[in-house]
Design an enzyme around this catalytic site. Structure first.
Site, PDB file in Angstrom:
ATOM      1  N   HIS A  62     -19.636   2.329  -4.119  1.00 27.10           N
ATOM      2  CA  HIS A  62     -18.775   2.620  -5.276  1.00 27.10           C
ATOM      3  C   HIS A  62     -19.342   3.851  -5.973  1.00 27.10           C
ATOM      4  CE1 HIS A  62     -16.739  -1.344  -5.077  1.00 27.10           C
ATOM      5  NE2 HIS A  62     -17.905  -1.789  -4.674  1.00 27.10           N
ATOM      6  N   ASN A  94     -11.630   0.679  -5.861  1.00 26.79           N
ATOM      7  CA  ASN A  94     -11.434   0.160  -7.228  1.00 26.79           C
ATOM      8  C   ASN A  94     -11.896   1.138  -8.297  1.00 26.79           C
ATOM      9  OD1 ASN A  94     -14.133  -0.180  -6.593  1.00 26.79           O
ATOM     10  ND2 ASN A  94     -14.326  -2.154  -7.611  1.00 26.79           N
ATOM     11  N   HIS A 232     -19.854  -7.894   2.327  1.00 28.41           N
ATOM     12  CA  HIS A 232     -20.982  -8.570   1.647  1.00 28.41           C
ATOM     13  C   HIS A 232     -21.079 -10.085   1.859  1.00 28.41           C
ATOM     14  CE1 HIS A 232     -17.703  -8.984  -1.211  1.00 28.41           C
ATOM     15  NE2 HIS A 232     -17.826  -7.759  -1.670  1.00 28.41           N
ATOM     16  N   ASP A 305     -23.191  -1.971  -0.934  1.00 23.97           N
ATOM     17  CA  ASP A 305     -22.390  -2.368  -2.102  1.00 23.97           C
ATOM     18  C   ASP A 305     -22.961  -1.719  -3.369  1.00 23.97           C
ATOM     19  OD1 ASP A 305     -20.397  -3.436  -3.645  1.00 23.97           O
ATOM     20  OD2 ASP A 305     -20.991  -5.525  -3.397  1.00 23.97           O
TER      21      ASP A 305
END
Lengths: 429, 312
Positions: A62, A94, A232, A305
């Protein structure tokens, strides 16, 4: 100028190679691999004692751009990636706005190119706005360059919509990356459910919240015939579900993250919000099962992640704290310390989980191997390097990690992206 | 006295030793008498500032702490707010640092989030007293319950204590479990399976879903308040169903020992977890708990203040 990496231990699973050799990099490509290469007009880099790997690829990142550039952007994220030995990353959708149309995909591709440090790829959302209702325009998104579809951060709650999305994605050979969490079972949960959540008085997330969705999504993968990748994985039961699915020849792959094989729920005791992550840190039994899954091939990929969050989002009551931790700078070290040094994986396994398998998942051309003619994305890893995790030395804009204060073994010494040395001995070039 | 008080804060009973708990109980004994005097005031905490920092509505606990501090001559400030008011932009830590900058000595804090007092204890210098955090702990309630039991039974070791109700969401249950088991009591928890926290048996308690088992042989029965909104979360089908299975009424009391103590941390939902004739009956020590609450809180304030002179 061309570069020749001399006398490193070259590990390249695509070519079943694990031997001391030299690598010549020319015009952005791997020109030659072999012993005792003699080339003039090339910069000689001594790699004796170091491990030369195909550039590491993170299939789950991210970077918060667009929308939360105060937490991370393509430049700071890329620097974190380089410091951790990664040459490519896949950003999740996202952001704000969500990556759910061709325009945002194009924006990311062009901004990433401007940052110019590593290869930044993007997924696009499965559904518009990550709302689980309407499919995104997959043909357009695929043409614009998205490498996978995912509503990561949320599950696609309606299985019918997931089925149709997967059927549609199949036409473009896009994998669907699934965030497996039953939102009813996990509602209001902030940590693993068990004795510790009872002691701390915090709402737990049962392991079943993950595993029921893993089981469901596997059946939908079978039904749709599309490629499913489970993000994950954190529980013993999920590992077992994937193991069985692979035996049944269903097209499923999965990833775990270093925090699921390095840490347990104990890291949140004392209400440490830096250890609050979703799915939550589990128990020692899960850690063992995940290591087993990595060693027997059930788990294909180690991803990070990497989830940057500002101090304001973390320095609050545990219930209110954002979930996630940064990971790009530490994943390779942790994988070396916990897996290679402890004989869970050999170096070939390390390169599979961190380079070639993610490359295959995302169908990246000419990446994940050191074949002659492949893109010269190379990570030279120094097993004798050390690093203490301190706020002052974290490249990521956000400092949210429960590893603060820990000593890490193994560091990226040199990172080459597209034939250019971008990081060398602690310095960005 | 075996140990001296060394802690800056009182956050939970889990981390206290049996000796520390005994020290608080012993100190409580010497403070109880003050509230029975015609002039209920001693100068012990003169010049000390105590802030009551309540993020959740509370009448009983706040009043009890306030009276405890006032009877010891401390200066009191009340801050009553809600956790959501922090959307104004100021974080809990910022607010606490501001209070710290006003040079206060003790912050008594209630918060709907488990761990909030722990977070503050690590970041500001005044002593923090946890007056209830989320579903975690309510240490002074646990202490006053244990003090009340000890007054009647003279000892804690070997007693059978049953805690009945919503164990999962109860900070009172957790503080009682830690305090009582450390002092050697045998604790049974009883309630619907939906309101039992995971793996609670690993805290060294017996778990039963049968209220008969919890009542028979119990020296003490502590009835917890059932929060009516749990019904909407499908944690039990209806109040009626809950009361039938887990409410304490005269009929079920027939199974109890003749010298049983009936306790309740309040406020009581009469007719839900306990019927009026039991709450007001001969075995009930519910109002004594309230009286003892002030003495326990005086003892805790005294110990945390570090003041050497005790009572005049």
């Amino acid at each position: 100028m061309d570069v020749i990496l001399k006398n490193g231990r070259v590990v390249d699973p695509a070519n079943s190679m694990d031997t001391e050799a030299d690598i010549l990099v020319k015009a952005g490509k791997i020109a030659q691999v072999g012993k005792g290469l003699k080339v003039q007009d090339a910069r000689q880099v001594d790699c004796k004692g170091k491990v030369v790997l195909p550039g590491l690829i993170d299939s789950h990142t991210h970077f918060r751009q667009p929308g939360r550039e105060d937490e991370e952007d393509f430049v700071t994220g890329s620097r974190a990636a380089l410091k951790g030995g990664f040459t490519s990353v896949l950003c999740m959708a996202n952001t704000n706005p969500v990556v759910d149309n061709k325009g945002v995909v194009e924006y990311i591709c062009s901004e990433a190119a401007k940052a110019g440090l590593i290869n930044i790829y993007t997924v696009a959302a499965v559904t518009k706005g990550l709302e689980g209702k309407e499919l995104t325009e997959t043909a357009q998104i695929s043409a614009a360059g998205a490498k996978a579809l995912s509503d990561d951060g949320k599950p696609v709650i309606n299985p019918e919509i997931l089925r149709r999305a997967m059927e549609y994605a199949k036409m473009f050979n896009l994998p669907v990356i699934s965030h497996c969490e039953d939102p009813f079972l996990s509602r209001n949960g902030v940590m693993n459910e068990g004795l510790l959540s009872t002691r701390m008085g915090l709402k737990g997330i049962p392991r079943a919240a993950e595993t029921v969705m893993v089981a469901r999504d596997i059946e939908i993968a079978r039904l749709s015939g599309a490629r499913l990748h489970i993000a994950h994985v954190s529980t013993k039961e999920s590992v077992e579900a994937v193991r069985q699915a692979k035996k049944r020849k269903i097209a499923v792959t999965c990833e775990t993250c270093p925090h699921y094989f390095v840490l347990t729920e104990e890291a949140v005791s004392e209400y440490n919000t830096n250890a609050k992550v979703n799915p939550p840190l589990r128990t020692q039994e899960d850690v063992e099962a995940i290591k087993k899954g990595l060693s027997d091939g059930t788990i294909d990929i180690i991803s990070t992640d990497h989830a940057p969050h500002s101090a304001e989002e973390k320095d609050v009551e545990f219930d209110f704290a954002a979930t996630g931790m940064i990971g790009l700078e530490f994943a390779a070290s942790l994988s070396y310390m916990e897996l290679v040094k402890k004989n869970v994986l050999d170096w070939k396994g390390f390169a599979e989980k961190l380079s070639i398998n993610p490359s295959r998942l995302l169908s990246l051309k000419n990446k994940g191997s050191l074949s002659e003619g492949a893109d010269a994305d190379i990570t030279v890893f120094d097993p004798s390097g050390t690093r203490k995790v301190e706020i002052s030395s974290i490249e990521s804009k956000s400092k949210n990690t429960p590893l603060l204060g820990r000593e890490l073994a193994g560091t990226a010494a040199i990172v080459i992206v597209g034939g250019k040395i971008k990081y060398e001995n602690g310095k960005f070039c | 006295m075996a140990v001296a008080w060394k802690r800056k804060d009182l956050l939970d009973l889990e981390s206290l030793s049996a000796e520390e708990i005994e020290l608080i109980l012993e100190t409580t004994g010497s403070f109880k008498e003050i509230s029975q005097r015609p002039i209920k005031k001693v100068p012990t905490l003169r010049g000390q500032t105590v802030v009551l920092f309540f993020f959740e509505p509370s009448t009983r606990t706040r009043t009890s702490f306030e009276l405890a501090a006032k009877r010891m001559s401390a200066d009191i400030v009340n801050i009553q707010t809600s956790a959501s008011s922090l959307t104004k932009g100021e974080t809990l830590k910022d607010t606490a640092r501001n209070i710290e900058a006003m040079k206060v000595n003790i912050i008594i804090m209630r918060h709907s989030c488990s761990g909030a007092p722990h977070m503050l204890a690590g970041s500001v210098s005044p002593s923090i007293i946890n007056a209830g955090d989320g579903s975690h702990e309510h240490p002074t309630q646990g202490l006053l319950d244990i003090f009340t039991i000890k007054e009647h039974k003279k000892k804690i070791e070997g007693l059978n204590v049953s805690i009945i109700g919503d164990i999962a969401h109860s900070r009172v249950a957790r503080s009682n479990i830690w305090g009582l088991t450390k002092l050697g009591a045998k604790v049974t928890v009883c309630g619907p399976a939906t309101l039992m926290p995971p793996e609670v048996e690993k805290l060294g308690v017996k778990v039963t879903y049968d209220i008969k088992e919890a009542i028979e042989g119990a020296d003490v029965i502590n009835m917890l308040r059932i929060q009516l909104e749990r019904q909407g979360q499908n944690l039990f089908p209806s109040i009626r169903d809950y009361s039938m299975a887990f409410g304490l009424d005269a009929g079920k009391m027939k199974m109890a020992k003749k010298d049983v103590l009936i306790m309740h941390p309040g406020p009581v939902n009469r007719g839900v977890e306990i019927t009026p004739e039991v709450a007001d009956g001969p075995y009930s020590v519910i109002l004594e708990q309230v009286t003892n609450g002030i003495a326990v809180r005086m003892a805790v304030l005294y110990l945390l203040s570090g003041v050497k002179e005790r009572v005049e």
